[in-house]
Scaffold this motif. Structure first.
Motif, PDB file in Angstrom:
ATOM      1  N   PRO A 125       0.824  -1.210   0.000  1.00 26.98           N
ATOM      2  CA  PRO A 125       0.000   0.000   0.000  1.00 26.98           C
ATOM      3  C   PRO A 125       0.864   1.269   0.000  1.00 26.98           C
ATOM      4  CG  PRO A 125       0.185  -0.847   2.237  1.00 26.98           C
ATOM      5  CD  PRO A 125       1.028  -1.743   1.362  1.00 26.98           C
ATOM      6  N   LEU A 126       0.532   2.179  -0.900  1.00 26.03           N
ATOM      7  CA  LEU A 126       1.106   3.523  -0.901  1.00 26.03           C
ATOM      8  C   LEU A 126      -0.051   4.511  -0.971  1.00 26.03           C
ATOM      9  CD1 LEU A 126       4.090   3.088  -3.392  1.00 26.03           C
ATOM     10  CD2 LEU A 126       4.279   3.513  -0.941  1.00 26.03           C
ATOM     11  N   PHE A 127      -0.241   5.269   0.086  1.00 24.99           N
ATOM     12  CA  PHE A 127      -1.371   6.202   0.148  1.00 24.99           C
ATOM     13  C   PHE A 127      -0.971   7.636  -0.184  1.00 24.99           C
ATOM     14  CE2 PHE A 127      -4.758   3.981   2.970  1.00 24.99           C
ATOM     15  CZ  PHE A 127      -4.718   2.882   2.145  1.00 24.99           C
ATOM     16  N   HIS A 128       0.329   7.910  -0.282  1.00 26.31           N
ATOM     17  CA  HIS A 128       0.781   9.289  -0.484  1.00 26.31           C
ATOM     18  C   HIS A 128       1.757   9.394  -1.648  1.00 26.31           C
ATOM     19  CE1 HIS A 128      -1.132  10.678   3.260  1.00 26.31           C
ATOM     20  NE2 HIS A 128      -0.845   9.464   3.679  1.00 26.31           N
ATOM     21  N   PHE A 129       1.630   8.490  -2.614  1.00 28.32           N
ATOM     22  CA  PHE A 129       2.472   8.489  -3.803  1.00 28.32           C
ATOM     23  C   PHE A 129       1.565   8.349  -5.015  1.00 28.32           C
ATOM     24  CE2 PHE A 129       5.099   6.344  -7.032  1.00 28.32           C
ATOM     25  CZ  PHE A 129       6.191   7.213  -7.087  1.00 28.32           C
ATOM     26  N   TYR A 130       1.330   9.486  -5.708  1.00 32.65           N
ATOM     27  CA  TYR A 130       0.444   9.513  -6.869  1.00 32.65           C
ATOM     28  C   TYR A 130      -0.891   8.816  -6.581  1.00 32.65           C
ATOM     29  CZ  TYR A 130       4.427  11.289  -9.464  1.00 32.65           C
ATOM     30  OH  TYR A 130       5.480  12.066  -9.888  1.00 32.65           O
ATOM     31  N   ALA A 132      17.219   4.782   2.073  1.00 34.53           N
ATOM     32  CA  ALA A 132      16.275   5.109   0.996  1.00 34.53           C
ATOM     33  C   ALA A 132      15.754   6.532   1.131  1.00 34.53           C
ATOM     34  CB  ALA A 132      15.119   4.117   0.994  1.00 34.53           C
ATOM     35  N   LYS A 133      15.296   6.870   2.317  1.00 43.28           N
ATOM     36  CA  LYS A 133      14.657   8.176   2.487  1.00 43.28           C
ATOM     37  C   LYS A 133      15.669   9.306   2.646  1.00 43.28           C
ATOM     38  CE  LYS A 133      11.053  10.730   4.793  1.00 43.28           C
ATOM     39  NZ  LYS A 133       9.922  10.751   5.717  1.00 43.28           N
ATOM     40  N   LYS A 134      16.658   9.093   3.509  1.00 39.35           N
ATOM     41  CA  LYS A 134      17.563  10.187   3.859  1.00 39.35           C
ATOM     42  C   LYS A 134      18.620  10.453   2.795  1.00 39.35           C
ATOM     43  CE  LYS A 134      15.827  11.184   7.927  1.00 39.35           C
ATOM     44  NZ  LYS A 134      15.209  12.495   8.193  1.00 39.35           N
ATOM     45  N   GLU A 135      19.102   9.407   2.133  1.00 38.92           N
ATOM     46  CA  GLU A 135      20.193   9.597   1.176  1.00 38.92           C
ATOM     47  C   GLU A 135      19.709   9.693  -0.267  1.00 38.92           C
ATOM     48  OE1 GLU A 135      23.751   7.334   1.620  1.00 38.92           O
ATOM     49  OE2 GLU A 135      23.359   6.895   3.739  1.00 38.92           O
ATOM     50  N   PHE A 136      18.657   8.955  -0.608  1.00 39.58           N
ATOM     51  CA  PHE A 136      18.215   8.925  -2.002  1.00 39.58           C
ATOM     52  C   PHE A 136      16.909   9.674  -2.233  1.00 39.58           C
ATOM     53  CE2 PHE A 136      21.261   5.471  -1.877  1.00 39.58           C
ATOM     54  CZ  PHE A 136      21.919   5.606  -3.089  1.00 39.58           C
ATOM     55  N   GLY A 137      16.268  10.136  -1.182  1.00 35.49           N
ATOM     56  CA  GLY A 137      15.029  10.893  -1.345  1.00 35.49           C
ATOM     57  C   GLY A 137      13.876  10.066  -1.891  1.00 35.49           C
ATOM     58  N   ILE A 138      13.936   8.753  -1.682  1.00 40.17           N
ATOM     59  CA  ILE A 138      12.850   7.871  -2.110  1.00 40.17           C
ATOM     60  C   ILE A 138      11.654   8.068  -1.188  1.00 40.17           C
ATOM     61  CG2 ILE A 138      12.179   5.438  -2.347  1.00 40.17           C
ATOM     62  CD1 ILE A 138      15.145   4.844  -2.983  1.00 40.17           C
ATOM     63  N   HIS A 139      10.460   8.074  -1.757  1.00 41.37           N
ATOM     64  CA  HIS A 139       9.255   8.146  -0.932  1.00 41.37           C
ATOM     65  C   HIS A 139       9.089   6.811  -0.205  1.00 41.37           C
ATOM     66  CE1 HIS A 139       5.167   9.165   0.328  1.00 41.37           C
ATOM     67  NE2 HIS A 139       4.851   7.915   0.009  1.00 41.37           N
ATOM     68  N   VAL A 140       9.073   6.843   1.123  1.00 42.83           N
ATOM     69  CA  VAL A 140       9.011   5.622   1.926  1.00 42.83           C
ATOM     70  C   VAL A 140       7.742   5.607   2.768  1.00 42.83           C
ATOM     71  CG1 VAL A 140      10.082   4.345   3.841  1.00 42.83           C
ATOM     72  CG2 VAL A 140      11.515   5.321   2.026  1.00 42.83           C
ATOM     73  N   GLU A 141       6.994   4.521   2.667  1.00 43.27           N
ATOM     74  CA  GLU A 141       5.910   4.223   3.593  1.00 43.27           C
ATOM     75  C   GLU A 141       6.216   2.872   4.227  1.00 43.27           C
ATOM     76  OE1 GLU A 141       1.923   4.969   2.229  1.00 43.27           O
ATOM     77  OE2 GLU A 141       2.575   6.528   0.812  1.00 43.27           O
ATOM     78  N   LEU A 142       5.771   2.683   5.455  1.00 37.69           N
ATOM     79  CA  LEU A 142       6.053   1.456   6.194  1.00 37.69           C
ATOM     80  C   LEU A 142       4.770   0.707   6.486  1.00 37.69           C
ATOM     81  CD1 LEU A 142       8.535   2.898   8.866  1.00 37.69           C
ATOM     82  CD2 LEU A 142       9.118   1.901   6.659  1.00 37.69           C
ATOM     83  N   PRO A 168      -1.514 -10.400  17.233  1.00 38.06           N
ATOM     84  CA  PRO A 168      -1.796 -10.452  18.671  1.00 38.06           C
ATOM     85  C   PRO A 168      -0.876 -11.414  19.410  1.00 38.06           C
ATOM     86  CG  PRO A 168      -3.840 -10.443  17.434  1.00 38.06           C
ATOM     87  CD  PRO A 168      -2.733 -10.581  16.419  1.00 38.06           C
ATOM     88  N   THR A 169      -0.334 -10.913  20.502  1.00 34.83           N
ATOM     89  CA  THR A 169       0.571 -11.594  21.446  1.00 34.83           C
ATOM     90  C   THR A 169       2.005 -11.718  20.941  1.00 34.83           C
ATOM     91  OG1 THR A 169       0.328 -13.938  20.784  1.00 34.83           O
ATOM     92  CG2 THR A 169      -1.380 -13.022  22.242  1.00 34.83           C
ATOM     93  N   LEU A 170       2.268 -11.448  19.665  1.00 37.46           N
ATOM     94  CA  LEU A 170       3.625 -11.631  19.151  1.00 37.46           C
ATOM     95  C   LEU A 170       4.383 -10.321  18.916  1.00 37.46           C
ATOM     96  CD1 LEU A 170       3.266 -14.613  16.644  1.00 37.46           C
ATOM     97  CD2 LEU A 170       4.034 -14.640  19.030  1.00 37.46           C
ATOM     98  N   ASN A 171       3.676  -9.277  18.461  1.00 35.18           N
ATOM     99  CA  ASN A 171       4.379  -8.011  18.216  1.00 35.18           C
ATOM    100  C   ASN A 171       3.501  -6.800  18.526  1.00 35.18           C
ATOM    101  OD1 ASN A 171       2.555  -7.900  16.126  1.00 35.18           O
ATOM    102  ND2 ASN A 171       4.078  -7.721  14.485  1.00 35.18           N
ATOM    103  N   ASP A 172       2.525  -6.994  19.424  1.00 39.05           N
ATOM    104  CA  ASP A 172       1.517  -5.952  19.621  1.00 39.05           C
ATOM    105  C   ASP A 172       1.555  -5.287  20.990  1.00 39.05           C
ATOM    106  OD1 ASP A 172       0.654  -8.193  21.002  1.00 39.05           O
ATOM    107  OD2 ASP A 172      -1.472  -7.788  20.650  1.00 39.05           O
ATOM    108  N   VAL A 188       2.740   5.369   8.023  1.00 37.19           N
ATOM    109  CA  VAL A 188       2.819   4.014   8.562  1.00 37.19           C
ATOM    110  C   VAL A 188       1.444   3.359   8.422  1.00 37.19           C
ATOM    111  CG1 VAL A 188       3.184   2.605  10.624  1.00 37.19           C
ATOM    112  CG2 VAL A 188       4.645   4.592  10.197  1.00 37.19           C
ATOM    113  N   HIS A 189       1.432   2.146   7.894  1.00 44.66           N
ATOM    114  CA  HIS A 189       0.205   1.362   7.763  1.00 44.66           C
ATOM    115  C   HIS A 189       0.221   0.265   8.828  1.00 44.66           C
ATOM    116  CE1 HIS A 189      -0.592   2.915   3.586  1.00 44.66           C
ATOM    117  NE2 HIS A 189       0.711   3.128   3.672  1.00 44.66           N
ATOM    118  N   PHE A 190      -0.694   0.330   9.753  1.00 42.94           N
ATOM    119  CA  PHE A 190      -0.865  -0.769  10.710  1.00 42.94           C
ATOM    120  C   PHE A 190      -1.920  -1.708  10.136  1.00 42.94           C
ATOM    121  CE2 PHE A 190       0.861   2.506  13.553  1.00 42.94           C
ATOM    122  CZ  PHE A 190       1.868   1.776  14.150  1.00 42.94           C
ATOM    123  N   SER A 191      -1.507  -2.935   9.855  1.00 43.53           N
ATOM    124  CA  SER A 191      -2.386  -3.891   9.182  1.00 43.53           C
ATOM    125  C   SER A 191      -2.915  -4.938  10.148  1.00 43.53           C
ATOM    126  CB  SER A 191      -1.627  -4.596   8.046  1.00 43.53           C
ATOM    127  OG  SER A 191      -1.220  -3.665   7.077  1.00 43.53           O
TER     128      SER A 191
END
Length: 259
Positions: A64-69, A206-216, A222-226, A248-251
């Protein structure tokens, strides 16, 4: 099949792959962890060059890219293989497959670019499985696409060594980087790689050196990384290292594959 980039010969006809941080040492006749790079006669070959498992003209928001075109079309392609083996992989049918996958189609970079333009897509997205293990094809296709006025998108786990990423980065316009969790323990137990640090490093470069648009993307399991502590640590890192303007996309987690 063609000779791979980023490898070195070792004694006893072994080779070391230098494409991703696993740096697999591969005996003759064997494959790396990704399943699609093989030592043949003391040389490393990529087995999935030009082999397409998945193809679609997608809304860019699906990446998902919500802020790129926003509202544009991304011509999306994928192959087989991955350098991670996540127990919850949503595309495990192709990510955990090799070049014997029965539905692969042959394609050239020129054909992919022609199709993207035919379907009036503004960008090409390398997605569905991990594009790092398709490196040679992605590099050639992205160069050609850039010259034809198309944007290039990587949908990736970010698990790539710095040198090959720096060669590819000038041709990449946007990335969605999947941060699986914010603890190395998760990466070891669930994704089967040693650490999350390489993915963090890729995002920063990617973002700081090359100026690439980055979304995460952060898939909440649940219970593993939340835990609140882990989510706060992740959010703090995003703001401090990438900037508060980083989407940031929380899925939502759905049971899949082996989890």
């Amino acid at each position: 099949m063609r000779e791979a980039m980023y490898w070195e010969p070792l004694e006893g006809n072994r080779v070391r792959c230098r494409l991703c941080p696993l740096n697999c040492i591969i005996d003759e006749g064997r494959r790396g962890s990704c399943r699609v790079r093989k030592n043949i006669g003391g040389k490393l070959y990529t087995l999935n060059y030009g082999k397409v498992s998945s193809i679609a003209a997608d809304p860019v928001e699906k990446k998902p890219l919500f802020h790129f075109y926003p509202g544009s079309c991304a011509f999306s392609i994928g192959t087989v293989g991955c350098n991670m083996h996540c127990l919850h992989c949503q595309n495990w049918e192709i990510s955990q497959a090799d070049e014997t996958f029965p539905y692969l189609e042959e394609a050239t970079p020129e054909a992919i670019v022609r199709l993207a333009k035919h379907y009036e897509c503004e960008s090409l997205a390398y997605t569905y499985n991990e594009p790092t293990v398709w490196y040679e094809f992605v590099l050639e296709t992205s160069k050609l696409a850039k010259g034809e006025g198309l944007k290039n998108i990587l949908v990736t786990n970010g698990y790539i060594n710095e040198e090959p990423f720096r060669e590819l980065a000038p041709y990449i316009d946007a990335m969605n980087i999947d941060i699986k969790a914010f603890r190395d323990e998760f990466y070891r137990k669930i994704s089967k790689v040693p650490s999350l640090e390489p993915s963090k490093r890729t995002a920063v470069i990617a973002k700081k050196e090359f100026g690439i648009h980055v979304e995460l993307t952060y898939l909440i399991i649940p219970t593993l990384n939340d835990s609140e502590e882990e989510i706060r640590a992740f959010a703090r890192w995003v703001v401090e290292e990438l900037g508060g303007d980083t989407p940031v996309h929380f899925s939502r987690f759905f049971p899949y594959y082996r989890l």
